[in-house]
Structure formats: structure tokens, C-alpha cells
Design a protein around this motif. Structure first.
Motif, PDB file in Angstrom:
ATOM      1  N   ARG A   9      40.724  37.546  51.925  1.00 40.42           N
ATOM      2  CA  ARG A   9      40.984  38.323  50.913  1.00 40.42           C
ATOM      3  C   ARG A   9      39.799  39.043  50.298  1.00 40.42           C
ATOM      4  O   ARG A   9      38.916  38.117  49.883  1.00 40.42           O
ATOM      5  CB  ARG A   9      41.795  38.023  49.947  1.00 40.42           C
ATOM      6  N   LYS A  12      39.060  39.948  43.798  1.00 34.48           N
ATOM      7  CA  LYS A  12      39.326  40.396  42.798  1.00 34.48           C
ATOM      8  C   LYS A  12      38.385  40.616  41.613  1.00 34.48           C
ATOM      9  O   LYS A  12      38.164  39.578  40.589  1.00 34.48           O
ATOM     10  CB  LYS A  12      40.635  39.806  42.220  1.00 34.48           C
ATOM     11  N   ARG A  74      46.620  46.570  48.460  1.00 34.99           N
ATOM     12  CA  ARG A  74      46.069  46.237  49.550  1.00 34.99           C
ATOM     13  C   ARG A  74      44.877  47.070  49.882  1.00 34.99           C
ATOM     14  O   ARG A  74      44.745  48.342  49.567  1.00 34.99           O
ATOM     15  CB  ARG A  74      46.927  46.302  50.725  1.00 34.99           C
ATOM     16  N   GLU A 219      43.108  46.335  46.262  1.00 34.12           N
ATOM     17  CA  GLU A 219      43.153  44.657  46.564  1.00 34.12           C
ATOM     18  C   GLU A 219      42.142  43.817  45.714  1.00 34.12           C
ATOM     19  O   GLU A 219      42.044  42.773  45.532  1.00 34.12           O
ATOM     20  CB  GLU A 219      42.787  44.490  48.071  1.00 34.12           C
ATOM     21  N   ILE A 466      53.272  39.826  49.409  1.00 31.99           N
ATOM     22  CA  ILE A 466      52.557  40.706  48.469  1.00 31.99           C
ATOM     23  C   ILE A 466      53.139  40.187  47.085  1.00 31.99           C
ATOM     24  O   ILE A 466      51.914  40.206  46.232  1.00 31.99           O
ATOM     25  CB  ILE A 466      52.705  42.308  48.516  1.00 31.99           C
ATOM     26  N   GLU A 469      51.076  36.963  45.902  1.00 31.96           N
ATOM     27  CA  GLU A 469      49.593  37.366  46.004  1.00 31.96           C
ATOM     28  C   GLU A 469      49.426  38.000  44.473  1.00 31.96           C
ATOM     29  O   GLU A 469      48.483  37.760  43.979  1.00 31.96           O
ATOM     30  CB  GLU A 469      49.051  38.138  46.884  1.00 31.96           C
ATOM     31  N   LYS A 470      50.251  38.635  44.377  1.00 32.25           N
ATOM     32  CA  LYS A 470      50.015  39.383  42.928  1.00 32.25           C
ATOM     33  C   LYS A 470      50.607  38.617  41.696  1.00 32.25           C
ATOM     34  O   LYS A 470      49.952  38.551  40.573  1.00 32.25           O
ATOM     35  CB  LYS A 470      51.310  40.639  42.759  1.00 32.25           C
TER      36      LYS A 470
END
Length: 711
Positions: A9, A12, A74, A219, A466, A469-470
């Protein structure tokens, strides 16, 4: 589509200011510093209104991209949205086309600096543009934070100088002695009629095209559900004010014939009202702003463009090597290829001409993105859960579709042919490279399913990934639901899974007053369908009911019972693993209402994320009592357990009703354990010495409450 492990990933790291800087920096270049004069030649004094109309026309694309970005944050932005909504063939067109268009526009931006640098010195433009491209490419390899650090400096300098420019310009155009002269310059207002005005809208619309490019780095954005739409809206407001007011100043201060032939209109107008500054200070400031604008567009362009090969490689539409992250956690090869291609363009092609052709393709993508929102909404995929929803759906998207297609036609035959050629080349690449490597389809097949056609279950699973992951959305009552969870703790393996389901159903039926038989049938049917996620010794069984109820959870601990996993979706499964028997130690049963399906899925996704950690099952096995089982699933920083005692600061709680307590912030007592029995608290519940309180709240409030446990 597998879960993206943390090593794959993108980090962030990007904040609201980063989103604003990237979005704003991708817009301010040729649109303000080069095009106003050329646009005025097509419509006359009404050119500033053409910029305003173009800004309004970009709203459907802005709202559509904001919705899609918050639902599917993403890398790849436009590519990813188009692929998942309309299928991989359309996605290939969106990905390759977006990459080409963005690279062309970024190269053009670096070339555009030449017109302003030439105001002071005779410099070799192409070598300077190549050097800047290499510098920006290296920065993008080193890291997104470093790239956006430069971006913020460039955009901050640009916005400050332009604000000063606008204040000075407005004070000049409204001086009393210029009123009559200004009126003359505004006549005739629509010099070439409605046709000329509409054509100019299409011409200047590309000034806003960079606005949505920030979606390609979604992402990497912290709290994307807030920061992406807010950053884009703030960016559009900034751009619209500067474009409209700045061009209005140019129209009133410059002779119409001179404006139409001027390639540096900002500088020419600035010389009219910034001459009070010493020497060439005013002109120097404008040149600095122009360089910052063109450089920020080039920098943001490389960053955004490099995410398209990354996303396409993840989906097997490009060689896998493009999906690899380098030592700095960035798509190194994708960035290098983007940088090299920009240099080739600068050396070999007439970049300005190609960039204008690419603008028509961007309009086509805007139209497709509007259609993508319609498809995603109408697909009724439950896990499609955007944090921002486009207002005025579907009319916002329909109007955008029509407007963008009209503007494409206005851009001429060559632009249309270029767009078609790029689309055909993308389809050929998909047919001969990507088609055999993938099996997924887009959300449009879910729309077909409502008409009796096939549906792509893989997309629904991907949307759920998703969601995991959020994470939870601010305001979701996860801690409250967990703190009040019902618990079943077995110390024997002499039970089977069916018995556990029955026990959990009994507790849920008692808590909600719903029919035991109906609930048991629902939980059993989910089990029979093979839809229970399993892995790491955990089973998650979940159902929804039509009745309006708050979510309820039952936690079950067993020493270890075997269950056949054939046909079940695995939370965690190693490559090549084909075990059909799983020994489970934890069962989690979630019951909630169809009226809040999105919350149900977010809670389920967050539970899955927690139990998928390597340390979960060990902590679960070693928990000493019921409360500890709940706490394992709670976020520690938002939870505290206090024992009411005369030996610490909780002494003041004794004898008080809960509603009379002064707890920090919005802290909430969720469970009272009294004499080893669980008691659900109410406002009138009176606290006694020895009561064990489970309290949830905001991080700062929980820190304050933890001090109560000290004598």
C-alpha cells in the motif's frame, strides 16, 4: 482482487493542504498565464464570463470524482473508477488515455515557463524544462510527502502573489476616471455571438481539467472522505475567483487588440497597475508566480500520472513490475517511465499542439466519470459506501454528460480523431495483452443483474476489502456496540457449530425481542450459503433484519472446535493453501437492520480487520473474563474500565445516578458489572461501591477518565 498488504500500500501521508496544493497546482498554468488573450480573440470582453461558465461546468466532474474517490480511495483515480464501474476494457481506455493526456499537459506546462522567463532573459527553454522534469521525477521517487512539500511551497507562493495582484488590479479598474473607458471596452460584450462564447467555454475549460487529477493519489490521503472533496472544492473556488477576476482586470486594463495577441497578458496588465513598486519588482513578482504555476503543474502531473501504471499493473493490465514500490514506498519504475516519456516529448514533439488535442480526451473522461457514478449507484452494491455523495443525483451527472460531449464537438475534428485514436489503441492493448489475464467485470454487470443478466461477485468482494482498509467513519457507534456485546464463554470442546449458532440466536432474540426461529433460520442460511468469512481461528456470522434495530453483537469463545470450510470465504489464506477444515476459537455474530446496511458493513469490515491480526487469537485465548474479550476488540485509546471505589477519585460516583454524573466530553457508560452480573445502564441507574464501569469516549476524554482510577 486480494487485500493490499501494508507493504504494497502507498503510505497515507497527505493532508487537506496537500490535496489542495496538488489540485490547485494542477490547474494554474497556461489557463491563466497564457490563454486569456487567445480566448478573448474568440468571444471579446465576455471572456471572463466564459471562465465562470467553464468553472460551473466542471462541477459534475468534481462531485462525481469526489464521490468515487471516497468510496474507492485507490491509486489510479480515473482508471480505477472506470475499470470498476464499466469493466476492464473501458478501464484500459481510461488508464492509458489519462496517463498520456496528463503527461502531455505536464510537459506543456514546463514549456510554458519560457514565455515568462523570456521577459527577463534569453534562456534555452527545452534544456530548462528537461532539467526540471528530472528534478521533479527524483522528488516523486523519494516520496509523496517530499513531493507535496515542494508543491505546497509553490502553490503558497502562487496564491499569495495572485491575491496581491488581484487586490491591486481591482483597486485600479474601479477608479473614478476609468469608468467611462471601462464601459467602452465592454462593448460589444459578446463580440462573436453565442457560438463564439460557447466555443470559448470549451477552449478555457481545460484550465480546470487538472482539478480532478488529485483522485489518482487518493490512496495516499489521510481521511480521504473529508480531505478529498473539501480540498477539491476549495481548489475550485480559488481557481474560479482568480480566473474570473484576473481576466476581468485584463479586459478592462488592456487594449482589446493588444489583449488578443498577448501571450503574457498577466504581466502586461500587471505593468499597468503595479508600476508604483520600485524598478521591475511588480514584473518580477508576476514572473515568480508564473514559474511557480507552471512548475507546480509539472510536479503534480508527474505525481498523478505515475499512479496510473501502478494501478493498472496491480490489475494485470500492465506488466507486474510497474506495481512494485521502491525503497521509499513510491512507484519507482512508473515514475521513471513517466519522467522519461516527458523528456522524449519535450525533445521530439510540438508539445503545445498535442496537449490541446489531449484536452478533448480529458473531456471524454469527465463524461465517463459522470456515467460511472450512475452505474455504481444503480448497481446497488451494498459495499459501495462513499463518504461524500454527489448532490442532485442523477441530474448533476446527466447534465455533465451532455455538457462535456457538446464541448468535445466544439473542439474540432482533430481533437475528436485524436480521442478516438487513443481509445482504439487502448482497446487493442487490452485485447492482445490484458484480456486473458483477468476475469473480473465492472459494476455495470450488477445493473445487468437487475435486468436478469449476470453479476460480478468479485467486485462486491473488492468493495468490502476497501471498506476494511478505509476503517470506521467518524461517528460510527462501534465502541458502544462492542462494549454492550453479549458474551458466551465455553470451557469445553464438546459443542458443535450449530449449537453455538443456537446459543447466539437465543441471546440476540432476548436482547431485540425478535423471533428466535426467524433469526436462527437467517444465521443458518448464511452458514449454508458459504458466505461466512473464516480465518485465523475466527468465524464471523452476520445477518440483517427488516425491523429497525441498533446493531447487536454476540462474542463466543470456545477451546477449539472444527468446522468444514469448503466453499467459505477465507479472511486469511496463504498461497497454495487448500485446507477444508478450520479449528475455530472465536465466533462473532452481528445482527443489525437493513435500514442501515452501510453501518452494518463498516462494523463487519472493522471486525474483520481486527481479527485478521496475528496477535488477536492469542490475546483471545488468554483473556481471563468476559470484559477482556470485549476489550480485545475495542480500540484501547477510546475505552476504559473503572471500579467505583472509596480508594480513588471515583468515590464521588457512589450513590449518584448516571444522568447526574459529570463525565468528560461525550463519554458514555456502556456496561455495569455488579456482583459478577452484567447490568445495562440507564440514566436513572444509581451507582454503588464496587461497580465495574465500562466507558467509551474520545481519546482525550478517556485519558482524563483514566486519572479517576488513581487515589
Amino acid at each position: 482482487m486480494p487485500i493490499l498488504r501494508k507493504t504494497n500500500r502507498l503510505k497515507k501521508e497527505l493532508t487537506l493542504f496537500d490535496v489542495y496544493a496538488i489540485s490547485t497546482g494542477a490547474m494554474f498554468s497556461s489557463g491563466f498565464f497564457l490563454l486569456p488573450g487567445l480566448a478573448a480573440a474568440q468571444t471579446g470582453p465576455s471572456v471572463f464570463l466564459a471562465y465562470l461558465a467553464a468553472g460551473i461546468c466542471v462541477l459534475p466532474a468534481l462531485f462525481s470524482v469526489a464521490e468515487l474517490s471516497t468510496a474507492m480511495p485507490r491509486a489510479g483515480g480515473t482508471y480505477y473508477f472506470v475499470d470498476r464501474s464499466l469493466g476492464p476494457a473501458a478501464g484500459t481506455i481510461g488508464g492509458i488515455g489519462s496517463w498520456f493526456a496528463l503527461v502531455f499537459k505536464s510537459a506543456f506546462a514546463l514549456i510554458g515557463m519560457g514565455a515568462y522567463l523570456a521577459l527577463f532573459m534569453d534562456v534555452p527553454i527545452i534544456p530548462i524544462a528537461i532539467a526540471l522534469t528530472i528534478v521533479f521525477g527524483i522528488l516523486n521517487i523519494v516520496g509523496a510527502k517530499e513531493t507535496t512539500g515542494l508543491q505546497k511551497i509553490l502553490v503558497a507562493a502562487l496564491v499569495v502573489i495572485l491575491a496581491f495582484y488581484l487586490v491591486q488590479g481591482v483597486s485600479s479598474i474601479f477608479s473614478i476616471e476609468l469608468v467611462e473607458e471601462n464601459r467602452e471596452k465592454m462593448t460589444p460584450f459578446f463580440e462573436f455571438g453565442a457560438v463564439g462564447f460557447i466555443a470559448t467555454m470549451g477552449f478555457v475549460f481545460v484550465s480546470y481539467a487538472g482539478l480532478t487529477k488529485v483522485a489518482s493519489i487518493s490512496e495516499e490521503v489521510k481521511n480521504p472522505e473529508r480531505n478529498i472533496p473539501l480540498g477539491m472544492i476549495l481548489s475550485l473556488l480559488t481557481a474560479t475567483i482568480v480566473y474570473v477576476l484576473g481576466v476581468y482586470i485584463m479586459v478592462l486594463l488592456l487594449d482589446p487588440s493588444e489583449l488578443k495577441a498577448d501571450l503574457t497578458p498577466v504581466a502586461t496588465a500587471g505593468e499597468e497597475f503595479m508600476n508604483w513598486l520600485p524598478g521591475s519588482t511588480g514584473l518580477i513578482l508576476i514572473v515568480i508566480a508564473a514559474i511557480a504555476a507552471f512548475a507546480s503543474t509539472g510536479n503534480a502531473g508527474i505525481m498523478s500520472a505515475s499512479r496510473y501504471p501502478l494501478a493498472m499493473a496491480r490489475d494485470k493490465l500492465l506488466p507486474d513490475i510497474f506495481s512494485k514500490l521502491g525503497r521509499f514506498g513510491t512507484p519507482t519504475l512508473a515514475t521513471v517511465i513517466t519522467t522519461v516519456f516527458m523528456i522524449i516529448l519535450l525533445v521530439t514533439l510540438e508539445v503545445e499542439a498535442v496537449a490541446k488535442l489531449a484536452s478533448a480526451f480529458e473531456l471524454l473522461l469527465f463524461a465517463i466519470l459522470c456515467f460511472a457514478v450512475i452505474v455504481m449507484r444503480e448497481s446497488k452494491i451494498e459495499a459501495y459506501d462513499p463518504g461524500f455523495k454527489s448532490p442532485w443525483y442523477p441530474w448533476m451527472q446527466v447534465s455533465g454528460l451532455i455538457a462535456y460531449l457538446v464541448l468535445i464537438v466544439e473542439m474540432g475534428v482533430m481533437s475528436i480523431l485524436f480521442t478516438l485514436g487513443l481509445a482504439v489503441a487502448s482497446i487493442l492493448w487490452y485485447q492482445y495483452y490484458g484480456k486473458e489475464k483477468i476475469t473480473r467485470q465492472g459494476a455495470i454487470f450488477h445493473v445487468h443483474a437487475r435486468l436478469g443478466e449476470r453479476v460480478d461477485r468479485g467486485l462486491d468482494r473488492e468493495m468490502r476489502i476497501i471498506l476494511r482498509e478505509k476503517g470506521l467513519r467518524k461517528g460510527d457507534p462501534f465502541e458502544e456496540v462492542l462494549a454492550q456485546a453479549l458474551v458466551i464463554d465455553h470451557n469445553t470442546s464438546e459443542v458443535d457449530y450449530n449449537y453455538i449458532v443456537r446459543e447466539a440466536t437465543e441471546k440476540l432474540s432476548d436482547r431485540t425481542d425478535l423471533s428466535f426461529d426467524e433469526l436462527f433460520e437467517k444465521f443458518s442460511s448464511v452458514q449454508r450459503s458459504g458466505n461466512i468469512p473464516l480465518g485465523r481461528g475466527v468465524v464471523l456470522n452476520h445477518v440483517r433484519v427488516q425491523e429497525e434495530i441498533s446493531p447487536v453483537i454476540v462474542l463466543v469463545r470456545v477451546p477449539g472446535i472444527k468446522i468444514n470450510t469448503d466453499g467459505y470465504e477465507m479472511l486469511t489464506k496463504k498461497d497454495g493453501e487448500d485446507s477444508k477444515v478450520e479449528k475455530i476459537r472465536a465466533g462473532i455474530f452481528l445482527l443489525s437492520s437493513y435500514q442501515n446496511s452501510a453501518l452494518h458493513l463498516r462494523i463487519l469490515a472493522h471486525l474483520a480487520e481486527i481479527v485478521d491480526t496475528t496477535e488477536f487469537i492469542e490475546r483471545w485465548k488468554n483473556a481471563q473474563k468476559e470484559d477482556e474479550l470485549r476489550e480485545i476488540l475495542l480500540r484501547d485509546e477510546r475505552f476504559v474500565r473503572l471500579v467505583v471505589s472509596r480508594d480513588n477519585k471515583t468515590e464521588e460516583f457512589i450513590g449518584k445516578r448516571i444522568k447526574d454524573l459529570s463525565l468528560p466530553g461525550q463519554s458514555l457508560i456502556t456496561i455495569i458489572r455488579r456482583n459478577d452480573k452484567i447490568k445495562i445502564p440507564h440514566g436513572t441507574t444509581e451507582l454503588l461501591e464496587g461497580d465495574e464501569l465500562s466507558i467509551i469516549g474520545e481519546i482525550a476524554d478517556i485519558k482524563e477518565l483514566k486519572k479517576q482510577d488513581k487515589s
